[in-house]
Design a protein around this motif. Structure first.
Motif, PDB file in Angstrom:
ATOM      1  N   ASP A 267      -7.290   5.557   3.072  1.00  0.00           N
ATOM      2  CA  ASP A 267      -6.480   5.861   4.259  1.00  0.00           C
ATOM      3  C   ASP A 267      -6.822   4.900   5.394  1.00  0.00           C
ATOM      4  O   ASP A 267      -5.934   4.417   6.100  1.00  0.00           O
ATOM      5  N   GLU A 270      -5.262   1.504   4.577  1.00  0.00           N
ATOM      6  CA  GLU A 270      -3.823   1.443   4.826  1.00  0.00           C
ATOM      7  C   GLU A 270      -3.527   1.391   6.316  1.00  0.00           C
ATOM      8  O   GLU A 270      -2.642   0.643   6.761  1.00  0.00           O
ATOM      9  N   LEU A 273      -4.200  -2.127   7.434  1.00  0.00           N
ATOM     10  CA  LEU A 273      -3.143  -3.032   6.979  1.00  0.00           C
ATOM     11  C   LEU A 273      -1.898  -2.931   7.863  1.00  0.00           C
ATOM     12  O   LEU A 273      -1.336  -3.953   8.293  1.00  0.00           O
ATOM     13  N   ARG A 274      -1.468  -1.726   8.133  1.00  0.00           N
ATOM     14  CA  ARG A 274      -0.278  -1.522   8.960  1.00  0.00           C
ATOM     15  C   ARG A 274      -0.494  -2.087  10.362  1.00  0.00           C
ATOM     16  O   ARG A 274       0.389  -2.743  10.939  1.00  0.00           O
ATOM     17  N   LYS A 310      -5.524   2.814  -6.489  1.00  0.00           N
ATOM     18  CA  LYS A 310      -4.986   2.920  -5.124  1.00  0.00           C
ATOM     19  C   LYS A 310      -4.964   1.556  -4.439  1.00  0.00           C
ATOM     20  O   LYS A 310      -4.032   1.240  -3.686  1.00  0.00           O
ATOM     21  N   LEU A 314      -1.650  -0.253  -2.760  1.00  0.00           N
ATOM     22  CA  LEU A 314      -1.563  -0.759  -1.389  1.00  0.00           C
ATOM     23  C   LEU A 314      -1.281  -2.256  -1.372  1.00  0.00           C
ATOM     24  O   LEU A 314      -0.520  -2.747  -0.528  1.00  0.00           O
ATOM     25  N   LYS A 317       2.368  -2.700  -2.099  1.00  0.00           N
ATOM     26  CA  LYS A 317       3.200  -2.144  -1.023  1.00  0.00           C
ATOM     27  C   LYS A 317       3.255  -3.088   0.176  1.00  0.00           C
ATOM     28  O   LYS A 317       4.321  -3.271   0.779  1.00  0.00           O
ATOM     29  N   TYR A 318       2.110  -3.693   0.526  1.00  0.00           N
ATOM     30  CA  TYR A 318       2.044  -4.524   1.728  1.00  0.00           C
ATOM     31  C   TYR A 318       1.990  -6.025   1.417  1.00  0.00           C
ATOM     32  O   TYR A 318       1.750  -6.829   2.316  1.00  0.00           O
TER      33      TYR A 318
END
Length: 556
Positions: A267, A270, A273-274, A310, A314, A317-318
């Motif tokens: 978590d 992520e 990253l965002r 996981k 991620l 996704k990114y």
């Protein structure tokens, strides 16, 4: 410092006995296990047992007392023995080499237990390891007696037991010396590349499931020089907080921006990253040229694994790159010994760069980077280690190739499979036994690295010295390699150990745990016989059921 180091005492025992001391025979087929994580299942959170609060408080008080006494001794020493403190002040106008606390920590804390570190050895680091006996003379100086002691080896990274003085791997290395000599005497990019180097790189690439690989002569240097070839100041590296020093050093050397996330907290990763993708580069806020997530497959001080499924989710996704350091997981994990991807049953193609070393499971030296062919071809030109460091010596290459072929079953069919299943069983058997005896143990169920928490600084020398007197060699680790309050004894399990060896280790650890009051477990791990009560199993009860219980999908 040490006085005269004697030559190793001669060993006139028959070769068969020496071989068994380096690699024990399997005594029962029940003592085998396949390490594998169920495909598609999330990584279970390890049970993190904690001692009572008074243990942490007492640990801090212990360090405080040691520091106070050290400063008092320094104050009196500067008055009554000023000649002993000349190195602590500037001499002839030059600045001191070390700052005050570094010098103080070594003199007043480390030197008090210095006999527990760096014990010189001779012979192969197999099932048993031979340690030179020595007498402490004070101030970090020792005198060797000329004798040595054989101890059960729970201190080496020789996970699969390939670092033997005889056998297929040794014969291969000796044959290559006759044909190629002992060194290539040049960096790879000059005249240091032989057909053996090319063969080894292809064998490694095939083994880990990548298109290509590049090998170098030093494990630490593999990471320390890598990131300079991959990243610059316009790139971002997101690093796990417990990554090895070689990764941290390599990232700093590259000049890339580095952000750290809490260990194995997906978590937090992520969120980071965002945040970084939305903010971009500092000052300009332009998009990052590339973002690299750097993790380890198996963390050597904590004994746990990265959450690979996981991480891949991620990464995709990114749209980041994923770098995985498999120094401790390659060869030691997975049903086929192919590391963390094999263990989690995911395709290696989903990871951009796989790094590993030969110094552990393969009984050799050096390291490798495996990835797509374009990346590896670029590294052949820009990788500092490839251009300036000595190439891997030919006999080491023979050791690597032969050990890999044994694991794959192409040499001595069946031997590699047995070695893999033995280390998997040994790791789980010893870990569950220690938990049930009441020790706080960190790490994943299948990890061959088993940290047992000690906490108090004074208990580090107690455990090391008492186990040494019982002919068990272990590694103790304290600050600054670990946080101040979590000093530990780190056990490294090998397939060379027998189940009977581990029973002996458990018996002696139980004795030391009672002697030094080390059984701090709260009862949430190990499978307490009475719900809500600390486990505190007797050694007899542990040995009765441990063989079957350690094979359960998830350890208690």
């Amino acid at each position: 410092m040490s006085r005269f180091i004697p030559n190793a005492p001669p060993d006139d025992r028959p070769q068969q006995i020496q071989d068994e001391l380096e690699y024990g025979k399997l005594t029962n087929k029940k003592y085998l296990y396949v390490s594998k994580h169920a495909a598609g299942e999330p990584l279970p959170e390890p049970i993190e047992d904690e001692p009572p609060y008074y243990i942490y408080i007492a640990t801090y008080v212990n360090y405080l007392i040691l520091i106070i006494i050290g400063h008092i001794r320094d104050a009196f020493g500067k008055v009554f023995k000023p000649q002993d403190y000349q190195d602590l002040i500037e001499q002839n106008g030059y600045a001191p080499w070390y700052d005050g606390f570094e010098n103080f920590y070594v003199r007043r804390l480390k030197l008090r237990i210095d006999d527990c570190f760096a014990r010189p050895i001779h012979g192969a680091p197999g099932r048993y390891i031979k340690l030179f006996e020595r007498r402490a003379l004070g101030k970090g100086e020792y005198e060797f007696t000329g004798q040595s002691m054989e101890c059960l080896n729970l201190s080496s990274y020789n996970y699969l037991g390939f670092a033997q003085s005889s056998g297929v791997c040794t014969d291969s290395a000796l044959d290559v010396i006759d044909k190629y000599g002992t060194s290539a005497c040049s960096p790879r990019s000059y005249v240091g590349t032989t057909d053996l180097h090319l063969e080894t790189e292809q064998v490694i690439a095939d083994f880990v499931g990548k298109e290509a690989a590049i090998i170098v002569s030093q494990g630490y240097g593999t990471n320390a020089s890598l990131f300079s070839s991959l990243a610059d100041s316009k790139c971002l590296v997101i690093s796990d907080e417990l990554n090895h020093a070689s990764i941290r050093f390599g990232v700093r050397l590259s000049g890339a921006v580095v952000k750290v996330f809490k260990h194995n907290d997906m978590d937090a990763l992520e969120f980071l990253l965002r945040q970084q993708i939305s903010q971009g580069q500092p000052k300009t806020h332009r998009p990052w040229k590339k973002i690299i997530i750097a993790v380890e497959g198996l963390y050597s001080m904590e004994g746990n694994m990265c959450n690979l499924p996981k991480l891949i989710e991620l990464k995709e996704k990114y749209k980041c790159y994923l770098f995985v350091d498999e120094a401790h997981s390659i060869g030691a994990l997975g049903p086929n010994g192919r590391g963390i991807c094999d263990y989690f049953q995911v395709s290696p193609s989903k990871i951009d760069l796989l790094m590993g070393t030969f110094t552990k499971s393969f009984g050799a030296t050096g390291g490798y980077i495996a990835g797509s062919k374009p990346i590896i071809e670029k590294l052949r030109l820009t990788y500092i280690t490839n251009n300036y460091s000595e190439s891997v010596p030919p006999p080491v290459l023979a050791q690597i190739i032969s050990s890999l072929r044994i694991i794959e079953g192409k040499l001595n069919p069946g031997e590699g499979k047995e070695r893999l299943e033995r280390i998997a069983f040994n790791s789980r058997y010893l870990r569950l036994g220690l938990k049930r005896l009441g020790f706080i143990v960190y790490g994943a169920d299948d990890s061959p690295v088993i940290p047992v928490l000690l906490f108090f600084p004074a208990k580090m020398p107690v455990v090391s010295r008492v186990l040494y007197s019982m002919k068990i060699a272990v590694v103790i680790v304290g600050y600054p390699a670990t946080p101040l309050t979590t000093s530990r004894v780190r056990l490294c399990v090998s397939s060379a150990l027998t189940k009977e060896d581990l029973d002996y280790v458990l018996e002696k650890f139980s004795y030391v745990g009672d002697l030094a009051f080390l059984k701090y477990s709260s009862g949430i791990a190990g499978g307490s016989k009475v719900p809500g009560q600390p486990p505190r199993w007797s050694i007899k009860d542990v040995l009765e059921v441990n063989v079957e219980d350690c094979k359960k999908p998830q350890l208690p």
